[in-house]
Write an enzyme that holds these catalytic residues in place. Structure first.
Site, PDB file in Angstrom:
ATOM      1  N   GLU A 244       0.851  -1.198   0.000  1.00 64.00           N
ATOM      2  CA  GLU A 244       0.000   0.000   0.000  1.00 64.00           C
ATOM      3  C   GLU A 244       0.878   1.236   0.000  1.00 64.00           C
ATOM      4  OE1 GLU A 244      -2.705   0.006   3.347  1.00 64.00           O
ATOM      5  OE2 GLU A 244      -3.010  -2.148   3.144  1.00 64.00           O
ATOM      6  N   LYS A 246       2.386   4.415   1.468  1.00 61.26           N
ATOM      7  CA  LYS A 246       2.579   4.856   2.859  1.00 61.26           C
ATOM      8  C   LYS A 246       2.402   6.366   2.895  1.00 61.26           C
ATOM      9  CE  LYS A 246       5.527   4.311   6.888  1.00 61.26           C
ATOM     10  NZ  LYS A 246       5.298   5.609   7.464  1.00 61.26           N
ATOM     11  N   ARG A 251      -1.841   8.638  12.342  1.00 56.48           N
ATOM     12  CA  ARG A 251      -2.697   7.480  12.575  1.00 56.48           C
ATOM     13  C   ARG A 251      -3.959   7.888  13.299  1.00 56.48           C
ATOM     14  NH1 ARG A 251      -0.514   2.269  12.832  1.00 56.48           N
ATOM     15  NH2 ARG A 251      -2.186   0.755  12.799  1.00 56.48           N
ATOM     16  N   ARG A 266      -2.349   7.212  17.608  1.00 56.78           N
ATOM     17  CA  ARG A 266      -1.502   6.047  17.838  1.00 56.78           C
ATOM     18  C   ARG A 266      -1.100   5.950  19.309  1.00 56.78           C
ATOM     19  NH1 ARG A 266       3.723   5.250  14.112  1.00 56.78           N
ATOM     20  NH2 ARG A 266       5.212   4.590  15.672  1.00 56.78           N
ATOM     21  N   PHE A 337      -7.353   1.788   6.005  1.00 55.36           N
ATOM     22  CA  PHE A 337      -6.641   0.584   5.561  1.00 55.36           C
ATOM     23  C   PHE A 337      -6.996  -0.677   6.336  1.00 55.36           C
ATOM     24  CE2 PHE A 337      -3.674   3.283   8.008  1.00 55.36           C
ATOM     25  CZ  PHE A 337      -3.466   2.467   9.128  1.00 55.36           C
ATOM     26  N   LYS A 419       7.621  -1.670   6.531  1.00 56.40           N
ATOM     27  CA  LYS A 419       7.603  -0.416   5.774  1.00 56.40           C
ATOM     28  C   LYS A 419       8.840  -0.332   4.889  1.00 56.40           C
ATOM     29  CE  LYS A 419       9.238   1.762   9.960  1.00 56.40           C
ATOM     30  NZ  LYS A 419       8.958   2.605  11.083  1.00 56.40           N
TER      31      LYS A 419
END
Ligand code: AMP
Length: 556
Positions: A244, A246, A251, A266, A337, A419
């Site tokens: 996906e 980034k 978040r 987050r 997501f 990532k």
């Protein structure tokens, strides 16, 4: 409970490096702690005064600690400071000076855990002018009531440098063993609460079952490990993998409990009031009676609708007034997501394929309001590279790679998410200053001020301390120290100035403008890659090169 008991446990923990022994020491201790102290003692064992999800820092400086030690032990500031230069660790300094102190202070009383906890916590809570003396007073009071062993651990805790080798896993296993619970159950509740202090109390009281994943209650989110390259991502995550874009936002976990929508960051902060616009969007465009969805909120320019880097919208997170105005000026788009809970069902143990397919059914896509992250499910490295390039062209940070068959598991873990970020070309820089380490590393130069060239002059561009190894292969602290020690020109406290001779290659995430360094630039997250002993200092990177990389980075 007396702090003395906790200090003894710290000592026992420090004496062994074996995980099982540490677990057994801790589990025996936990059984003996009264309920009223249990939660706070778990934090203190973790070396903090706040739960894991609360990222507030104690923020007490070494200088203030020196002051407190000096008053409590009856020694001058200079004496404490010079002992620090010798020992490299203020905990050890406090231990030695308090040992030598013949008498306890006249009004001293027995040190109890509650007082230690509360005084240290106040350090983080007191704000504003004139609080420095008050803070020093709080620590002086604790040290005045301490014996030398207690003083050592009070100082280490205050400086957020406890280091008794207790990992999260050891805390988890010790709670399970102390209260005869299943480790997996403890871990799950640990993930939902991000607070092992609370978990210990629940375990002691047989109330673990009362904690379930439910909308409205924040839980620890799933995070990513770095992947060196696409091949490595496939190795770890299997084929096919879901990639996906980034995004560079922040978040946001969005909860709907059937009545209310709440939004958490987050760090599990509730930001519902700061984002009324997001609440409206979610009400209109997400289907389901109850749900938890995981998203990245990305800011965009309200005039030209282009995405903006995170810094531009970060101010919205803490904003307490003019909220509607801010929402208009700095709108965000929700990029969804994941879905973790839907219509009363916990979906954490379902695989990503299931969750993503459900997500595609429940989100009504509205550009610049709510969309799904762009994805590519593939086993073809070439396609991923194209996707990566496209992401960079669109100013993304890189790609996320996700195990298509994987569950949603809070925290970072192998075979979960990874990532992939763009690595900018590394720089060759020279070391101009170095710093002696602390504790076990007191005799080693463990961090380095680095410089680039500017018309024949050296100009600072940052400080680097990661990338060097303790032992084994690769570049070690010992090797660095043996190279730098003979080059020392001047010493001041823990800092030494060295002849600019040692060239190293550093990687970093970004080059930023900065007034902290004489070059006018700073490296974000620099990491030493290797020594460039074949390279002459005159051939290191210069300021023009740095400007060029900065421009490239902006065009990304
Ligand atoms: P990092 O902060 O570099 O460890 O990267 C993890 C963060 O990337 C997450 O916490 C999200 O805020 C953010 N992120 C951006 N895009 C995505 C995505 N497609 N999936 C998951 N997280 C993402």
């Amino acid at each position: 409970m007396d702090y003395k008991k906790l200090a003894e446990v710290y000592e026992d923990l420090e004496k062994t490096s074996k995980r099982l022994e540490k677990t057994s020491i801790l589990s025996k201790f936990l059984k003996a702690i009264p309920k009223s102290d249990l939660q706070n003692i778990i934090y203190l064992i973790e070396g903090r005064v706040f739960p894991q999800w609360d990222e507030r820092k104690i923020g007490f400086s070494s200088r203030s600690t020196i002051k407190a030690i000096s008053v409590a032990s009856g020694n001058s500031f200079e004496k404490v400071e010079s002992l620090l230069n010798k020992k490299g660790d203020l905990g050890l300094v406090a231990e030695e000076l308090m040992k030598k102190k013949k008498q306890r202070t006249l009004h001293s009383k027995k040190l109890v855990v509650k007082d230690v906890f509360e005084n240290i916590r106040k350090l983080a809570e007191l704000e504003g002018k004139g609080t420095v003396d008050k803070k020093v007073g709080l620590i002086t009071e604790l040290l005045g009531n301490s014996n030398y062993k207690e003083a050592k651990y009070v100082v280490k805790t205050v400086l957020e440098n406890l280091r008794v080798g207790v990992s999260e896993g050891i805390v988890r296993d010790s709670i399970a063993s102390a209260f005869k619970k299943d480790v997996d159950e403890i871990e799950k509740v640990g993930d939902y609460t991000a607070d092992y202090g609370e978990v210990a109390v629940l375990a002691k009281e047989n109330k673990l079952k009362s904690i379930k994943l439910k909308p409205g209650r924040p839980f620890k989110l799933m995070l990513a490990l770095p992947a060196e390259n696409v091949e490595k991502a496939f190795d770890d995550l299997g084929k096919p993998t879901q990639f996906e874009h980034k995004l560079d936002g922040f978040r946001m976990s969005v909860h709907n409990d059937g009545k209310n929508i709440s939004l958490f960051t987050r760090r599990l902060e509730d930001v519902t009031t700061q984002f009324p616009d997001v609440v409206e969007i979610v009400k209109k465009h997400v289907k389901g009676k109850s749900f938890i969805i995981d998203c990245e909120a990305v800011g965009y320019d309200h005039r030209n609708k282009k995405y903006l880097p995170f810094q531009n919208i970060s101010q919205r997170i803490k904003r307490k007034y003019d909220i509607e105005d801010m929402a208009k000026k700095f709108p965000v788009e929700l990029n969804v997501f994941d879905v973790i809970y839907h219509n009363g069902k916990n979906l954490m143990e379902k695989n990503l394929k299931f969750r993503r397919e459900l997500l595609e059914k429940i989100i009504k896509i509205r550009k610049r309001e709510i969309i799904l992250t762009k994805k590519l499910i593939t086993d073809d490295e070439k396609k991923v590279k194209e996707f990566f390039k496209e992401a960079l062209r669109k100013s993304m940070e890189g790609l996320m790679a996700k195990n298509y068959d994987g569950e949603y598991k809070p925290g970072r873990y192998v075979k979960g998410w990874m990532k992939l970020k763009e690595v900018l070309e590394p720089l060759d820089v020279v070391i101009t200053h170095a710093y002696w380490g602390e504790g076990k590393r007191a005799n080693l130069l463990t961090s380095y001020r680095i410089a680039i060239m500017d018309n024949g002059d050296f100009k600072d561009i940052g400080k680097v301390s990661t990338g060097i190894k303790e032992k084994a292969e690769g570049l070690t602290y010992w090797k660095m120290t043996s190279l730098l020690d003979p080059l020392i020109l001047k010493s001041k406290g823990k800092e030494v100035e060295v002849k600019p001779k040692i060239v190293i290659e550093v990687e970093y995430e970004e080059i930023q403008k900065s007034s902290n360094y004489s070059s006018g630039w700073a490296l974000r997250f620099p990491r030493v890659v290797r020594l460039r002993d074949e390279k002459d200092v005159r051939d290191i990177n210069d300021i023009e090169g740095v400007k060029r990389i900065h421009n490239l980075q902006r065009k990304k």
